[in-house]
Each structure stands twice: as structure tokens, then as C-alpha cells.
Write a protein that holds these residues in place. Structure first.
Motif, short mmCIF file in Angstrom:
data_model
loop_
_atom_site.label_atom_id
_atom_site.label_comp_id
_atom_site.label_asym_id
_atom_site.label_seq_id
_atom_site.Cartn_x
_atom_site.Cartn_y
_atom_site.Cartn_z
N UNK A 25 0.84 -1.20 0.00
CA UNK A 25 0.00 0.00 0.00
C UNK A 25 0.88 1.25 0.00
N UNK A 26 0.32 2.36 -0.46
CA UNK A 26 1.03 3.64 -0.49
C UNK A 26 0.94 4.26 0.90
N UNK A 27 2.08 4.51 1.53
CA UNK A 27 2.10 5.04 2.89
C UNK A 27 1.69 6.51 2.91
N UNK A 202 -13.05 11.46 -2.91
CA UNK A 202 -11.74 10.84 -3.01
C UNK A 202 -10.65 11.82 -2.60
N UNK A 203 -9.73 11.34 -1.77
CA UNK A 203 -8.56 12.12 -1.35
C UNK A 203 -7.36 11.18 -1.32
N UNK A 204 -6.61 11.15 -2.39
CA UNK A 204 -5.48 10.24 -2.47
C UNK A 204 -4.28 10.79 -1.69
N UNK A 205 -3.45 9.90 -1.16
CA UNK A 205 -2.29 10.35 -0.38
C UNK A 205 -1.28 11.07 -1.26
N UNK A 297 -9.28 0.72 -2.10
CA UNK A 297 -9.87 2.06 -2.27
C UNK A 297 -9.10 3.07 -1.43
N UNK A 298 -7.84 3.34 -1.83
CA UNK A 298 -6.99 4.25 -1.03
C UNK A 298 -7.44 5.70 -1.08
#
Length: 375
Positions: A25-27, A202-205, A297-298
Motif C-alpha cells: 500500500x502507499x504510505x 476521493x482524497x489520495x495520499x 480504495x486508497x
């Protein structure tokens, strides 16, 4: 040690294990810091509960026999001395332990019985059977900000809403039933400010790369119709062997996302341990792996593996590491975490009323020393 898999393999679930899926996963370091700062409070929760339940200070030897105080590699007494703004040690021997007045007042903050009843009403309304095991509610009473005596003040105090009945599947627990009509609750995704009532915000890192293929997949998911978390569904028990089409599987996934989104919206800090949420999987009629739902669903959720536990956050509820809409309970817990993070800073060697001298501890002491306890 096996290196983490690249992010593109997140969508190739058939070729990865669960551990690899989590590691790939993307930290998001903002949420990782939030979890790290709360680890001392999580570890001290059994001790705090015992102190709150006792009207008088507890003798330390008796407390040690009652609780598995494996709080620190150097022992429970060292752990207690680290947080003099929360724990108060009093002479003479045997030492007595109690909460400091600031800590006691912060821990006493909870939702009113009426507000807690509305939360439980919504929780039960998401279940097709309109019932949940009482043990599952006990596991999330802190996350839902229920009063300590919610079984009496909320359940028994609202007989027109709730009813307790024996659980035929488990003789050691009861089922909490919804007596009243489920009502027409508006889920969090039905915000009129959104372009589509079924579209999740949606709010991606930071640094997350959206490929063309992944954008197409997101757009298709956002436009896919689904049954809302409070809408009645013709659900069959989990584990029933039946053929499921690809479109039906996608609708099941979107319904699971909607239920998880709504459940997190009911929590005071918009976060919960995945294991605690998984207890409601059968009650909610979720037929997909909940951990995979959070990881796939990141832009909606963030899953942290900090502290040897999986914690999921609702992204849209946070802005720069802070709740967008804080409440009295979340503010009290934030202040309690800040008290624990101060440790002995500014107090010298004076750790308690016992005025026990102790060696200076580094405020940056690693949280890896904290042992994982059943909370």
C-alpha cells in the motif's frame, strides 16, 4: 525479508498474499504519525479502565495481580512513571495508584444517552436482520463514544428502540435487536454538494500515482449503482455457495464500501481497528474481504499497520492530520494523548506524590517497547 511489491500489483490480488497486499500500500505519513502518537494510550487502556472503575486508589501489587500489565519491556512500574500527568502514585508502601484529576476529567467525557441511542439505532439499521451480538458492540463502545453503562443507560433506557434477547448461536452473549422502525436515515454519501449521490469523495495520499487504467476503474466504480447502507437487501448468509457474476461482485464491493464508510462516519474519531469492524461482517451482510476493500480504495480509506494492528481511517474526515468536524469526545481523547506524549517533560525527576527519584527518560523513547494488549 521480502521487499514490498510495487503498487501496480495491488490490483493483481490473485498473485499476492494478504501480507504482501498490505505491504504494497502507499504510505501516508500523516496517518502513520496519528497512529504512532496514540500507541501509549492504546496500551494503557486496560489500566485506565480499572482505575476508572474503582472509587478509591488501587494498591499497585493488587492491580498487578488483576491485570496483565505487560505494558513495557522494563515493567509496569516503569510505564506508569513515564506518564506522571496521567497516573498518580501515592505513598506509603504499598504504593497506591490513581488517575490525576486532568486525566480523570478527560476520560469521563462521553456521548449523552440520547446521542448514543441514535448511534446504535443507525448501527442496527445497517444490519439486514436488525440485530447484532452484544459482544461486538462492547468491542467498539469507545469508538462509538458510548457511556460506560450503555447497557443500562442506553439499551434499557430506550425500550422503544432496543431489546436484548438470548443468542441461539452463542450461549455466552445476547443479541441486541432493533425494535423501532429503521427510519429513513441519510447516509454520509448522500451529500447534495456531490455531483452524484453514489459518488464517494476521493482524497489520495501525497505522491500517489493514478494510472490511466486505474482512473478508468475508479470512474466505473463511482458511477456504479448500489444499495445504500440503510436500504433493505435480499441478502443470503455469508458462505452460501452460489455463482456470482462479475457485475454482482462489483455491486457487493460497492455496498461494502458504503457500509464501511457509514460505520466510520458513526465513530467519534472516524477510525477503527479492522479486526473490530470485521466482527460486524456477517451482521452487515458483507460478502467480500473487508481488508481488501480498504486497501483497494486508497482514495476513500487509509489502512495503517502501525503497532502490530490494522487501523482504518476515513480520509475525507481528516484535513492535515486533524478531524474536519471535531466533537467533545474526540477533543478529550486528543488532549489525553497530548498529556501522555508530554511524559515527564518539564517535571524533572518528580514523577508523583511519592516523589520517587527515577533516571531521566528520553521523551523520544521508541513505542516499540509498548506491548500489544487486548483492548
Amino acid at each position: 525479508m521480502t521487499p514490498p511489491l510495487p503498487a501496480r500489483l495491488l490490483h493483481a490480488r490473485g498473485k499476492t498474499t494478504a501480507a504482501q497486499h498490505v505491504a504494497a500500500r502507499h504510505l501516508d505519513h500523516t496517518f502513520e504519525k496519528l497512529v504512532s502518537s496514540s500507541l501509549p494510550l492504546i496500551a494503557a487502556t486496560p489500566l485506565l479502565d480499572a482505575l476508572r472503575a474503582s472509587p478509591d486508589p488501587l494498591a499497585l501489587p493488587d492491580l498487578a495481580r488483576r491485570l496483565p500489565l505487560r505494558l513495557h519491556r522494563r515493567g509496569p512500574l516503569h510505564f506508569i512513571r513515564l506518564f506522571p500527568r496521567v497516573f498518580d502514585l501515592r505513598p506509603p508502601l504499598p504504593l497506591a495508584l490513581s488517575l490525576t484529576p486532568p486525566a480523570a476529567s478527560l476520560l469521563a467525557v462521553a456521548s449523552s444517552p440520547d446521542a448514543a441511542a441514535r448511534t446504535l439505532h443507525r448501527l442496527l439499521a445497517m444490519c439486514p436482520s436488525r440485530s447484532v451480538p452484544l459482544r461486538a458492540v462492547f468491542r467498539v463502545w469507545r469508538e462509538l463514544a458510548l457511556p460506560d453503562d450503555f447497557e443500562d443507560s442506553v439499551v434499557a433506557g430506550h425500550p422503544h428502540l432496543f431489546r436484548l434477547a438470548p443468542n441461539p448461536a452463542e450461549s455466552t452473549t445476547h443479541l441486541l435487536h432493533l425494535v423501532a422502525d429503521p427510519s429513513n436515515f441519510s447516509p454520509a454519501v448522500d451529500d447534495t454538494s456531490r455531483p452524484d449521490k453514489h459518488a464517494f469523495r476521493l482524497q489520495f495520499p501525497p505522491g500517489f500515482r493514478l494510472t490511466k487504467e486505474y482512473r478508468k476503474k475508479i470512474n466505473h466504480f463511482q458511477l456504479l449503482p448500489y444499495a445504500g447502507p440503510y436500504e433493505p437487501t435480499d441478502h443470503k448468509p455469508v458462505g452460501t455457495k452460489r455463482k456470482v457474476s462479475k457485475m454482482a461482485r462489483r455491486k457487493m464491493e460497492k455496498r461494502a464500501v458504503g457500509i464501511a464508510h457509514e460505520f466510520l462516519s458513526l465513530t467519534v474519531e472516524k477510525m477503527v481497528e479492522v479486526e473490530k469492524f470485521s466482527q460486524f461482517r456477517k451482521c452487515f451482510g458483507i460478502d467480500v474481504n473487508v481488508r481488501d476493500v480498504f486497501l483497494d480504495h486508497p482514495g476513500i480509506f487509509y489502512l495503517s499497520a502501525k503497532g502490530k494492528r490494522h487501523t482504518v481511517f476515513l480520509r475525507e474526515a481528516y484535513d492535515r492530520g486533524k478531524l474536519v468536524e471535531p466533537n467533545d469526545v474526540s477533543e478529550a481523547r486528543r488532549k489525553l494523548v497530548e498529556l501522555m506524549l508530554l511524559r515527564r517533560r518539564g517535571l524533572g525527576n518528580a514523577n508523583s506524590n511519592a516523589n520517587m527519584s527515577a533516571s531521566s527518560a528520553n521523551a523520544q523513547e521508541s513505542d516499540d517497547d509498548l506491548q500489544e494488549l487486548e483492548v
